[in-house]
Structure formats: structure tokens, C-alpha cells
Design an enzyme around this catalytic site. Structure first.
Site, PDB file in Angstrom:
ATOM      1  N   SER A   1      69.203  21.324 -68.894  1.00  0.00           N
ATOM      2  CA  SER A   1      69.073  19.871 -69.075  1.00  0.00           C
ATOM      3  C   SER A   1      68.569  19.626 -70.483  1.00  0.00           C
ATOM      4  O   SER A   1      67.398  19.838 -70.771  1.00  0.00           O
ATOM      5  CB  SER A   1      68.092  19.299 -68.047  1.00  0.00           C
ATOM      6  OG  SER A   1      68.618  19.480 -66.755  1.00  0.00           O
ATOM      7  N   LEU A   2      69.472  19.183 -71.361  1.00  0.00           N
ATOM      8  CA  LEU A   2      69.106  19.022 -72.769  1.00  0.00           C
ATOM      9  C   LEU A   2      68.741  17.557 -73.055  1.00  0.00           C
ATOM     10  O   LEU A   2      67.646  17.252 -73.490  1.00  0.00           O
ATOM     11  CB  LEU A   2      70.271  19.495 -73.643  1.00  0.00           C
ATOM     12  CG  LEU A   2      69.973  19.758 -75.108  1.00  0.00           C
ATOM     13  CD1 LEU A   2      68.894  20.806 -75.273  1.00  0.00           C
ATOM     14  CD2 LEU A   2      71.245  20.182 -75.842  1.00  0.00           C
ATOM     15  N   HIS A   3      69.681  16.673 -72.825  1.00  0.00           N
ATOM     16  CA  HIS A   3      69.482  15.217 -72.870  1.00  0.00           C
ATOM     17  C   HIS A   3      69.125  14.612 -74.229  1.00  0.00           C
ATOM     18  O   HIS A   3      69.038  13.387 -74.339  1.00  0.00           O
ATOM     19  CB  HIS A   3      68.448  14.759 -71.839  1.00  0.00           C
ATOM     20  CG  HIS A   3      68.747  15.204 -70.439  1.00  0.00           C
ATOM     21  ND1 HIS A   3      70.025  15.290 -69.935  1.00  0.00           N
ATOM     22  CD2 HIS A   3      67.925  15.598 -69.423  1.00  0.00           C
ATOM     23  CE1 HIS A   3      69.973  15.709 -68.685  1.00  0.00           C
ATOM     24  NE2 HIS A   3      68.730  15.914 -68.345  1.00  0.00           N
TER      25      HIS A   3
ATOM     26  N   GLU B   1      65.253  16.323 -50.148  1.00  0.00           N
ATOM     27  CA  GLU B   1      66.630  15.820 -50.150  1.00  0.00           C
ATOM     28  C   GLU B   1      67.638  16.930 -50.381  1.00  0.00           C
ATOM     29  O   GLU B   1      67.401  17.834 -51.173  1.00  0.00           O
ATOM     30  CB  GLU B   1      66.799  14.807 -51.293  1.00  0.00           C
ATOM     31  CG  GLU B   1      66.036  13.537 -51.092  1.00  0.00           C
ATOM     32  CD  GLU B   1      66.295  12.532 -52.214  1.00  0.00           C
ATOM     33  OE1 GLU B   1      67.283  12.683 -52.950  1.00  0.00           O
ATOM     34  OE2 GLU B   1      65.487  11.611 -52.338  1.00  0.00           O
TER      35      GLU B   1
ATOM     36  N   CYS C   1      68.585  11.361 -58.138  1.00  0.00           N
ATOM     37  CA  CYS C   1      67.737  12.470 -57.718  1.00  0.00           C
ATOM     38  C   CYS C   1      66.390  11.954 -57.249  1.00  0.00           C
ATOM     39  O   CYS C   1      65.693  11.272 -57.991  1.00  0.00           O
ATOM     40  CB  CYS C   1      67.515  13.409 -58.886  1.00  0.00           C
ATOM     41  SG  CYS C   1      68.965  13.605 -59.918  1.00  0.00           S
TER      42      CYS C   1
ATOM     43  N   SER D   1      70.075  24.924 -62.446  1.00  0.00           N
ATOM     44  CA  SER D   1      69.841  24.011 -63.564  1.00  0.00           C
ATOM     45  C   SER D   1      68.355  23.981 -63.908  1.00  0.00           C
ATOM     46  O   SER D   1      67.508  23.826 -63.033  1.00  0.00           O
ATOM     47  CB  SER D   1      70.316  22.611 -63.169  1.00  0.00           C
ATOM     48  OG  SER D   1      70.028  21.681 -64.182  1.00  0.00           O
TER      49      SER D   1
ATOM     50  N   GLY E   1      62.855  19.204 -58.114  1.00  0.00           N
ATOM     51  CA  GLY E   1      62.106  20.409 -58.465  1.00  0.00           C
ATOM     52  C   GLY E   1      62.679  21.151 -59.650  1.00  0.00           C
ATOM     53  O   GLY E   1      63.819  20.938 -60.036  1.00  0.00           O
ATOM     54  N   GLU E   2      61.865  22.025 -60.213  1.00  0.00           N
ATOM     55  CA  GLU E   2      62.301  22.867 -61.324  1.00  0.00           C
ATOM     56  C   GLU E   2      62.462  24.294 -60.783  1.00  0.00           C
ATOM     57  O   GLU E   2      61.482  24.970 -60.486  1.00  0.00           O
ATOM     58  CB  GLU E   2      61.255  22.801 -62.451  1.00  0.00           C
ATOM     59  CG  GLU E   2      61.433  23.817 -63.557  1.00  0.00           C
ATOM     60  CD  GLU E   2      62.857  23.911 -64.107  1.00  0.00           C
ATOM     61  OE1 GLU E   2      63.505  22.881 -64.328  1.00  0.00           O
ATOM     62  OE2 GLU E   2      63.333  25.045 -64.309  1.00  0.00           O
TER      63      GLU E   2
ATOM     64  N   CYS F   1      59.992  14.232 -66.193  1.00  0.00           N
ATOM     65  CA  CYS F   1      60.990  13.669 -67.108  1.00  0.00           C
ATOM     66  C   CYS F   1      60.968  12.153 -66.903  1.00  0.00           C
ATOM     67  O   CYS F   1      60.962  11.682 -65.761  1.00  0.00           O
ATOM     68  CB  CYS F   1      62.374  14.238 -66.807  1.00  0.00           C
ATOM     69  SG  CYS F   1      62.452  16.027 -67.037  1.00  0.00           S
TER      70      CYS F   1
HETATM   71  N1  SAH Z   1      64.626  20.562 -62.871  1.00  0.00           N
HETATM   72  C1  SAH Z   1      65.987  20.964 -63.051  1.00  0.00           C
HETATM   73  C2  SAH Z   1      66.891  20.673 -61.883  1.00  0.00           C
HETATM   74  C3  SAH Z   1      66.756  19.339 -61.179  1.00  0.00           C
HETATM   75  S1  SAH Z   1      67.329  17.901 -62.048  1.00  0.00           S
HETATM   76  C4  SAH Z   1      66.535  20.401 -64.330  1.00  0.00           C
HETATM   77  O1  SAH Z   1      65.822  19.690 -65.034  1.00  0.00           O
HETATM   78  O2  SAH Z   1      67.665  20.714 -64.687  1.00  0.00           O
HETATM   79  C5  SAH Z   1      69.081  18.059 -62.075  1.00  0.00           C
HETATM   80  C6  SAH Z   1      69.754  17.229 -63.174  1.00  0.00           C
HETATM   81  O3  SAH Z   1      69.775  15.831 -62.835  1.00  0.00           O
HETATM   82  C7  SAH Z   1      69.041  17.338 -64.502  1.00  0.00           C
HETATM   83  O4  SAH Z   1      69.969  17.481 -65.542  1.00  0.00           O
HETATM   84  C8  SAH Z   1      68.331  16.000 -64.565  1.00  0.00           C
HETATM   85  O5  SAH Z   1      67.966  15.705 -65.864  1.00  0.00           O
HETATM   86  C9  SAH Z   1      69.351  15.080 -63.959  1.00  0.00           C
HETATM   87  N2  SAH Z   1      68.848  13.759 -63.537  1.00  0.00           N
HETATM   88  C10 SAH Z   1      67.611  13.420 -63.155  1.00  0.00           C
HETATM   89  N3  SAH Z   1      67.515  12.104 -62.865  1.00  0.00           N
HETATM   90  C11 SAH Z   1      68.747  11.581 -63.064  1.00  0.00           C
HETATM   91  C12 SAH Z   1      69.303  10.272 -62.924  1.00  0.00           C
HETATM   92  N4  SAH Z   1      68.566   9.242 -62.511  1.00  0.00           N
HETATM   93  N5  SAH Z   1      70.622  10.106 -63.223  1.00  0.00           N
HETATM   94  C13 SAH Z   1      71.368  11.154 -63.615  1.00  0.00           C
HETATM   95  N6  SAH Z   1      70.918  12.412 -63.748  1.00  0.00           N
HETATM   96  C14 SAH Z   1      69.610  12.627 -63.490  1.00  0.00           C
END
Ligand code: SAH
Length: 348
Positions: free
Chosen positions: A217-219, A90, A336, A194, A162-163, A114
Site C-alpha cells: 500500500s503506497l498511496h 469482516e 474496509c 497486502s 489489520g496489518e 491510516c
Molecule cells: N494493512 C494492509 C492490508 C489491509 S488494507 C495494507 O495496508 O495493505 C487493504 C487495502 O485497502 C490497502 O491498500 C488500504 O490502503 C486500502 N483501503 C483502506 N481503506 C480504503 C478505502 N476506504 N477505500 C479504498 N481502499 C481502502
């Protein structure tokens, strides 16, 4: 056969020397493929016919194919692109007031798992090659050109599936190419990578001498909660992540942005906001609060607008620079990995 979009200028100069050519040929080729947007070697009129034949035999100019396209009423364009081996990824284009932001995918699937993310529903199949990431931007540029408004991709976020730091070398080459004045000339400050937080790669990235933005990405503000949301936190808990971010800031001289998705009843309390402010205080960072895109495969729900606002206000009171991410494409498969997951079928 190698894809020509795979090379940084320095790498291509080395290739030219290997082919007994002057290094300036590399600049000439860059000009043809990126500036003049040549689609074939035959167009390269200032290169001798015999050398064009050599080039044709050695390199391809193949771009990903548009397999599916979704257009949102807000101008967001989401593509499912097909690579030469059939892999599908995508890519999204979002229209901000300040420019056209392309969200680039770095791997086919993702192994970070995640718990809230639709991308991780399909495990990693392989890394994307550099040219497959450059190709995502070029395909978007071609589609924008067809629309005839003279627009281009002006900003890039490596926030697709992807990471990126699990595909470090290819991502760095990709960034160098799109940032190159002789290629796509996208300013370093317009590029953001990211990561879910891999300490040694964060340190390495700080020493690349690039002025690109880094988002983490802390969350969650503590290990207990973060480990529930992000498997990576078990391998690299906060006491290893935060010092890596500190080192990054020191060696790059750049500030970072923490991304924080607000999940209803999970990480959205004012206590979490306080804990977050304390955790990141030593890193003078920005926080980007993300409204969650719900996916049917899990039970997480988005925090209400009032909760998001209260969380933001609390952080502001604590002196944190905080913004709320603008939402795009709510009428298409915005989350995503949602479009690809739907198309490829969910894993067992
Ligand atoms: N792997 C990397 C980059 C891809 S994810 C990372 O973890 O940063 C990009 C961002 O989108 C990350 O902050 C991820 O946590 C967030 N993300 C993933 N799924 C999501 C969703 N359903 N709604 C909002 N943000 C989301």
C-alpha cells in the site's frame, strides 16, 4: 483445547508423533477436514474409535459464526463473523470473471491508523489465530456450497482489517495451509498478502520460498504526502521501504504490486503520477489504482473517473504497468472496516 484448523501439515505431523502416532495420520486428518469436509471426529471412519476419543479431547473443529450477512446485487457477500471470544471480523467474497476472491481479515482492529481507512477507527484488540483466518475461507466455502453451484473460494487476498505483517507467523501458517495440496489447494499465484510497508518483514517474506503475491500500500509518491496519509511512513519512510522491496524481488524472483488510492486533490495530480513513476522505476512493479470508498468519518473524497483515467494514462506513458481496481458491493458497506465500525460503535 486447540483448534485443528490451526495446524500446517508439518506441525500436525509433529503433533501426531507426540501422540505416538505415525506422521501419516496428519495427512489423513487433513483429508478428512479439508477434502471430505468432515464437521466432527465421529465421521472419521478409518480412524480407530479410541484414537478418535483422544482427538476429540485435544482438538476442536470450531468455525467462526456468521453474525451478520450482507449480499450485494453484484454477488458480493460481506460477512461479519464472530469468533469464540466474541470478537467480530469482516470477510468479503467478490465474484470476478476468473474466480471467487475472498478478502480475509488478519487482526481484530488495526493499529496502523491510516487516515483514510475505516478499519483503523477501531484499534487493534488482538491478532487473529491461524485457524480464525482459515475459518473465514471455510465459512465462505460452506455458504457457497449451500447455494449449490459447486463453487469455492479460488483466490485469497489478505486485505481485510489489520496489518498482516504485524501478525506475521500466523499469516504465514494460514497461507501455507490454504496453499497445501492436501488442504484447500489454493494456488500460490492466487494468494496475495497486502502490507502497509514494514521493511524487515518484507525481506523475511521474500525468503519463505513461497510463490505468493505481495502488494504494497503506497498511496503517495513522496514522504511528505505519505506521512500525512499513513502513520507507518514516519517509522519506515520511502528510503527504507523501496530498498526492502528491491531485496524482496531479488530473493523471491517475484514482482510486486503497488496499491495507490486516488484521493481528490490530495495525491491525484499528474505531477504525483510522474513522481510515482520515478519512485518505483527501480522495482519494475505493477500499479493498481484504487477508486476510494468514501467513509463519513473523514473528509477525503474519491477522485473523478476522468482524473483516474488521466493518472493511468500518464503512468502508461512512463512505461508503468497499471490497472484500475474493479469495484464491488457499492450498495453494501464496501469500505474496509465499515460494517464492523458501524456495528461496534465508533471510538471516543
Ligand atoms: N494493512 C494492509 C492490508 C489491509 S488494507 C495494507 O495496508 O495493505 C487493504 C487495502 O485497502 C490497502 O491498500 C488500504 O490502503 C486500502 N483501503 C483502506 N481503506 C480504503 C478505502 N476506504 N477505500 C479504498 N481502499 C481502502
Amino acid at each position: 483445547m486447540m483448534n485443528l484448523y490451526n495446524y500446517t501439515l508439518t506441525q500436525l505431523e509433529n503433533e501426531m508423533v507426540e501422540l505416538n502416532q505415525k506422521p501419516y495420520r496428519a495427512k489423513q486428518l487433513f483429508q478428512w477436514i479439508y477434502e471430505k469436509e468432515a464437521k466432527s471426529f465421529s465421521e472419521m471412519s478409518d480412524i480407530s474409535l479410541s484414537f478418535r476419543d483422544v482427538l476429540k479431547e485435544r482438538y476442536s473443529l470450531t468455525l467462526p459464526k456468521v453474525f451478520l450477512r450482507q449480499d450485494s446485487t453484484d454477488g458480493t457477500m460481506k460477512l461479519l463473523l464472530e469468533m469464540e471470544d466474541g470478537a467480530k471480523v469482516e470477510t468479503v467474497l467478490m465474484r470476478y470473471s476468473y474466480g471467487n476472491v475472498c478478502c480475509v481479515t488478519s487482526q481484530v482492529g488495526c493499529n496502523m491508523a491510516c487516515s483514510f481507512c475505516a478499519s483503523g477507527l477501531l484499534k487493534k484488540v488482538r491478532n487473529l489465530e491461524t485457524h480464525e483466518m482459515v475459518g473465514q475461507i471455510l465459512v465462505m466455502n460452506n455458504l457457497l456450497k449451500e447455494e449449490g453451484k459447486g463453487e469455492k473460494v479460488t483466490h485469497v487476498v489478505v486485505m481485510g482489517t489489520g496489518e498482516p505483517f504485524d501478525n506475521y507467523d500466523n499469516v504465514i501458517s494460514f497461507v501455507r495451509i490454504i496453499n497445501d495440496q492436501k488442504a484447500l489447494a489454493i494456488g500460490a499465484r492466487h494468494i496475495t498478502v497486502s502490507t502497509c510497508g514494514i521493511p524487515d518483514k518484507i525481506r523475511q517474506y521474500g525468503k519463505e520460498g513461497l510463490q505468493i503475491n505481495l502488494a504494497i500500500s503506497l498511496h503517495a509518491p513522496n514522504n511528505e504526502l505519505r506521512s500525512k496519509l499513513m502513520k507507518i511512513n514516519k517509522a519506515y519512510p520511502l528510503e527504507t521501504l523501496i530498498p526492502a522491496v528491491k531485496d524482496y524481488i531479488e530473493s523471491s524472483g517475484r514482482r510486486v504490486t503497488y496499491e495507490y488510492i486516488l484521493l481528490k486533490g490530495v495525491n491525484d495530480s499528474l505531477e504525483c503520477a510522474d513522481e510515482l513513476a520515478n519512485l518505483i522505476a527501480p522495482t519494475f512493479a505493477y500499479v493498481n489504482l484504487i477508486p476510494y470508498n468514501e467513509v463519513i468519518e473523514n473528509s477525503y473524497r474519491r477522485a473523478s473517473h476522468e482524473t483516474v483515467k488521466a493518472f493511468q494514462d500518464r503512468l502508461i506513458k512512463k512505461g508503468v504497468n497499471v490497472t484500475i481496481r474493479k469495484e464491488f458491493g457499492s450498495d453494501i458497506d464496501a469500505a474496509c472496516g465499515q460494517l464492523r465500525a458501524k456495528h461496534e460503535g465508533k471510538p471516543q
